[in-house]
Design a protein around this motif. Structure first.
Motif, PDB file in Angstrom:
ATOM      1  N   TRP A 169      -3.801  11.231  -0.263  1.00 55.76           N
ATOM      2  CA  TRP A 169      -4.932   9.333  -0.677  1.00 55.76           C
ATOM      3  C   TRP A 169      -3.872   8.718   0.040  1.00 55.76           C
ATOM      4  O   TRP A 169      -2.557   8.733  -0.261  1.00 55.76           O
ATOM      5  N   SER A 170      -4.929   7.506   0.001  1.00 52.60           N
ATOM      6  CA  SER A 170      -3.874   6.728   0.367  1.00 52.60           C
ATOM      7  C   SER A 170      -4.856   5.294  -0.331  1.00 52.60           C
ATOM      8  O   SER A 170      -5.607   5.320   0.194  1.00 52.60           O
ATOM      9  N   GLY A 171      -3.712   3.869  -0.274  1.00 52.29           N
ATOM     10  CA  GLY A 171      -4.862   2.759  -1.063  1.00 52.29           C
ATOM     11  C   GLY A 171      -3.413   2.103  -1.803  1.00 52.29           C
ATOM     12  O   GLY A 171      -2.399   1.800  -1.593  1.00 52.29           O
ATOM     13  N   PRO A 172      -4.049   1.243  -1.914  1.00 51.78           N
ATOM     14  CA  PRO A 172      -3.466   0.093  -2.522  1.00 51.78           C
ATOM     15  C   PRO A 172      -2.472   0.109  -3.437  1.00 51.78           C
ATOM     16  O   PRO A 172      -3.555   1.535  -4.351  1.00 51.78           O
ATOM     17  N   THR A 230       1.095  -1.359   0.109  1.00 46.90           N
ATOM     18  CA  THR A 230      -0.077   0.233  -0.244  1.00 46.90           C
ATOM     19  C   THR A 230       1.220   1.268   0.362  1.00 46.90           C
ATOM     20  O   THR A 230       2.880   1.382   0.347  1.00 46.90           O
ATOM     21  N   THR A 243      -8.083   3.004 -13.401  1.00 48.27           N
ATOM     22  CA  THR A 243      -8.346   2.940 -12.405  1.00 48.27           C
ATOM     23  C   THR A 243      -7.022   2.107 -12.054  1.00 48.27           C
ATOM     24  O   THR A 243      -6.512   1.716 -12.766  1.00 48.27           O
ATOM     25  N   ASN A 293      -1.607  -1.555  -6.493  1.00 45.69           N
ATOM     26  CA  ASN A 293      -1.739  -2.346  -7.323  1.00 45.69           C
ATOM     27  C   ASN A 293      -0.891  -2.500  -8.394  1.00 45.69           C
ATOM     28  O   ASN A 293      -0.887  -2.441  -9.428  1.00 45.69           O
ATOM     29  N   ARG A 296       1.029   5.718   0.054  1.00 47.07           N
ATOM     30  CA  ARG A 296       0.347   7.194   0.601  1.00 47.07           C
ATOM     31  C   ARG A 296       0.922   7.991   0.403  1.00 47.07           C
ATOM     32  O   ARG A 296       1.787   8.567  -0.348  1.00 47.07           O
ATOM     33  N   TYR A 338      -0.338   6.063  -9.762  1.00 44.37           N
ATOM     34  CA  TYR A 338      -1.549   6.967  -9.512  1.00 44.37           C
ATOM     35  C   TYR A 338      -1.612   8.428 -10.175  1.00 44.37           C
ATOM     36  O   TYR A 338      -0.630   8.957 -10.319  1.00 44.37           O
TER      37      TYR A 338
END
Length: 260
Positions: free
Chosen positions: A97-100, A76, A222, A102, A78, A110
């Protein structure tokens, strides 16, 4: 869907870089070279690290990406952008912003919802299940994207270059030793305006110095598709032509190859 984007103004190359951790011989400043080998990148011990880019006045942040990494599928990150607030001597974070990650093809990408103009960018990477026990990031991009007014043609193609040694026995059996797999793109633009062509010429001049260029086929995709389809590497172009006569529309074929 948005028009494709070219990232050629990489703030990583002109910012002051700092990291929460790094191993001797593989400092975070290695991100300012253009080689994708892990032996020439940034390595942080453990499974979490913070990368900070600062000192770029009026810097624009839109596309953030890491390439040729060893990050696992559960990693992950951030991403924050901000500037110092003189009233309290701290950082006023405008984007958070934070997330996997991928991760696909050893990279994660991102795209911020809108361009942020801030003095600094902070990227926190967490990969608690990484089997290596360290984080390896040889290449990174952080900066704005240039998007032509009209998108690339459907004549564009995607392919690969293979680095492999094949030994064939007297009996006809083949033994293959794979060394590397390099993705490549042929991006055909057949409707570029004068203004677009001028910017792409600047990108080609930057690429001619050995600088890596980020290509994003659809910035609106995405994060998992961004990681799968985007390419960070060398860029070259053919001759600019005028297939529509006096009209403000030109044709140009660009060739991109993933940096190894």
């Amino acid at each position: 869907m948005q028009n494709c984007g070219f990232g050629w103004q990489n703030n990583v190359l002109r910012a002051t870089l700092a990291a929460s951790a790094q191993v001797s011989g593989l400092p975070v400043t290695n991100l300012q070279n253009q080689q994708g080998a892990p032996s020439l990148g940034w390595r942080a011990p453990g499974t979490s690290a913070v990368l900070t880019l600062s000192g770029v006045s009026g810097a624009q942040w839109q596309a953030i990406s890491l390439h040729r990494t060893n990050l696992s599928a559960t990693a992950t990150w951030r991403i924050r952008t901000g500037s110092y607030d003189a009233s309290w001597w701290g950082v006023d974070w405008h984007t958070d912003w934070s997330g996997p990650c991928n991760v696909t093809n050893g990279q994660c990408v991102y795209i911020l919802p809108s361009i942020a103009t801030d003095e600094r960018c902070e990227i926190t990477i967490t990969d608690t299940t990484n089997p290596d026990g360290f984080l390896s990031v040889p290449l990174a991009f952080a900066g704005p994207l240039f998007q032509p007014v009209r998108n690339f043609s459907t004549q564009s193609t995607a392919g690969s270059n293979l680095g492999q040694d094949t030994v064939t026995t007297l009996g006809g059996s083949e033994f293959v030793s794979g060394r590397w797999y390099q993705r490549k793109l042929s991006v055909v633009h057949d409707s570029l305006g004068d203004a677009d062509a001028a910017v792409l010429d600047q990108a080609l001049q930057a690429a001619a110095t050995g600088q890596n260029i980020l290509f994003v086929p659809d910035p609106d995709a995405t994060p998992d598709v961004l990681a799968q389809k985007s390419l960070f590497g060398t860029l070259s172009g053919g001759d600019l032509s005028n297939p529509y006569g006096p009209a403000d529309r030109h044709s140009l074929t660009l060739t991109l190859a993933e940096r190894l």
